[in-house]
Every structure is written in C-alpha cells, then in structure tokens.
Motif scaffolding. Sequence first.
Motif, mmCIF file in Angstrom:
data_model
loop_
_atom_site.group_PDB
_atom_site.id
_atom_site.type_symbol
_atom_site.label_atom_id
_atom_site.label_comp_id
_atom_site.label_asym_id
_atom_site.label_seq_id
_atom_site.Cartn_x
_atom_site.Cartn_y
_atom_site.Cartn_z
ATOM 1 N N ALA A 64 -10.586 6.183 -13.583
ATOM 2 C CA ALA A 64 -9.240 5.605 -13.500
ATOM 3 C C ALA A 64 -8.266 6.730 -13.161
ATOM 4 C CB ALA A 64 -8.855 4.939 -14.813
ATOM 5 N N VAL A 65 -7.453 6.502 -12.154
ATOM 6 C CA VAL A 65 -6.475 7.486 -11.697
ATOM 7 C C VAL A 65 -5.083 6.891 -11.891
ATOM 8 C CG1 VAL A 65 -5.627 8.798 -9.710
ATOM 9 C CG2 VAL A 65 -8.098 8.432 -10.014
ATOM 10 N N LEU A 66 -4.222 7.640 -12.582
ATOM 11 C CA LEU A 66 -2.839 7.219 -12.781
ATOM 12 C C LEU A 66 -1.982 7.796 -11.664
ATOM 13 C CD1 LEU A 66 -0.559 5.951 -14.539
ATOM 14 C CD2 LEU A 66 -0.404 8.179 -15.678
ATOM 15 N N GLU A 67 -1.219 6.927 -11.022
ATOM 16 C CA GLU A 67 -0.259 7.346 -10.000
ATOM 17 C C GLU A 67 1.141 6.964 -10.455
ATOM 18 O OE1 GLU A 67 -3.029 6.776 -6.033
ATOM 19 O OE2 GLU A 67 -1.541 5.246 -6.489
ATOM 20 N N VAL A 68 2.109 7.830 -10.172
ATOM 21 C CA VAL A 68 3.516 7.543 -10.448
ATOM 22 C C VAL A 68 4.231 7.518 -9.108
ATOM 23 C CG1 VAL A 68 5.627 8.321 -11.586
ATOM 24 C CG2 VAL A 68 3.400 8.608 -12.736
ATOM 25 N N LEU A 69 4.817 6.346 -8.799
ATOM 26 C CA LEU A 69 5.480 6.153 -7.509
ATOM 27 C C LEU A 69 6.949 5.835 -7.711
ATOM 28 C CD1 LEU A 69 2.536 4.373 -7.458
ATOM 29 C CD2 LEU A 69 3.079 4.619 -5.058
ATOM 30 N N PRO A 70 7.851 6.522 -6.997
ATOM 31 C CA PRO A 70 9.271 6.157 -7.069
ATOM 32 C C PRO A 70 9.477 4.771 -6.458
ATOM 33 C CG PRO A 70 8.976 8.278 -5.948
ATOM 34 C CD PRO A 70 7.613 7.663 -6.117
ATOM 35 N N ALA A 71 10.493 4.054 -6.944
ATOM 36 C CA ALA A 71 10.816 2.735 -6.406
ATOM 37 C C ALA A 71 10.991 2.824 -4.896
ATOM 38 C CB ALA A 71 12.083 2.195 -7.056
ATOM 39 N N GLY A 72 10.386 1.882 -4.177
ATOM 40 C CA GLY A 72 10.532 1.818 -2.728
ATOM 41 C C GLY A 72 9.632 2.767 -1.962
ATOM 42 N N SER A 73 8.737 3.476 -2.649
ATOM 43 C CA SER A 73 7.862 4.428 -1.977
ATOM 44 C C SER A 73 6.406 4.028 -2.166
ATOM 45 C CB SER A 73 8.071 5.838 -2.541
ATOM 46 O OG SER A 73 7.128 6.735 -1.971
ATOM 47 N N ALA A 74 5.593 4.312 -1.156
ATOM 48 C CA ALA A 74 4.157 4.063 -1.261
ATOM 49 C C ALA A 74 3.404 5.352 -1.590
ATOM 50 C CB ALA A 74 3.640 3.472 0.046
ATOM 51 N N GLU A 75 4.135 6.469 -1.638
ATOM 52 C CA GLU A 75 3.515 7.772 -1.900
ATOM 53 C C GLU A 75 3.756 8.207 -3.336
ATOM 54 O OE1 GLU A 75 1.485 9.663 0.038
ATOM 55 O OE2 GLU A 75 1.537 7.899 1.332
ATOM 56 N N PRO A 76 2.687 8.462 -4.094
ATOM 57 C CA PRO A 76 2.876 8.909 -5.475
ATOM 58 C C PRO A 76 3.449 10.321 -5.549
ATOM 59 C CG PRO A 76 0.533 8.846 -4.909
ATOM 60 C CD PRO A 76 1.285 8.304 -3.737
ATOM 61 N N VAL A 77 4.292 10.538 -6.560
ATOM 62 C CA VAL A 77 4.816 11.889 -6.820
ATOM 63 C C VAL A 77 3.956 12.588 -7.865
ATOM 64 C CG1 VAL A 77 7.186 11.417 -6.122
ATOM 65 C CG2 VAL A 77 6.497 10.986 -8.493
#
Length: 135
Positions: A64-77
């Motif tokens: 399981a990989v956790l991704e954090v994405l800003p609203a409106g973006s498809a690229e995780p930070v």
Amino acid sequence: IPRAMRVPVGALRAAGPLQLSDLIVGIAEKGKLLPRARIVKGSALSALIEVMSGDPAQLAAARAVLEVLPAGSAEPVRRVLMAARTGSSDTILMNGAEVSTAELAPGRYTASVVATLAGQPVGRVSRVFEVVLAP
C-alpha cells in the motif's frame, strides 16, 4: 503507526483479489489515531487502511502506497510506502504511515492509498483533508 483504531470501518472496496477498508486520516496521539479532516500545518498526518484477502499469499504480496495530492492536481507532493503489520487474523494487514505537513501549503489535499500486487496497481481509496494554520 498507531496501535488502536476506534473508528468503525465502512464498506469494503474490491481491489482485484484484495479488499480495502476506508482510509482513515488524522493525527496520532498516545498511540491512537484520532480522525481529523483538518490537520494543523507542521503536525504529522497519520493514515491507516486495512487490506484483506482470503488468500494469505496474495495478502503477503500486497503493498500500500500513500500519496498526498494538492486539490486540483494529479501529481502527488508526497508518496510513501505504508508500513504493514498483521491484523486480527492472517487475512488482514493493517497499513499505516505518517507524513509531515510542515512543507505543505495550507489548503485542501487528497490522501490516496494505492494498493498494488506484483508492482501493479489494483485499487485506490481516497479521503480529502485540509492543512490549516494553527489558531
């Protein structure tokens, strides 16, 4: 990873041969995950999800990989592999991770867990949260 979770888990989601619980996000306090939709900037965001399978071999191969994405973006930070530990039976894996919010700008984000088998994505569960400045 918090050792206790006192939040009822909702409906399971099919992810190939796996099943995924709801994704719970919040803060860890005294070994417990306290669900929160708003995280104070600088706090650690804690995330917890259960991955289940009737086939222990499939479960052992799951990640399981956790991704954090800003609203409106498809690229995780942020993207981190979640730590896995056995759950209440050999058909359940608890997966948890903590991510610092110190470098995240205030605003809305999506925490998204991607479940994989043999390196291939098989399912995703997401939850929206907000990073806010301390009052």
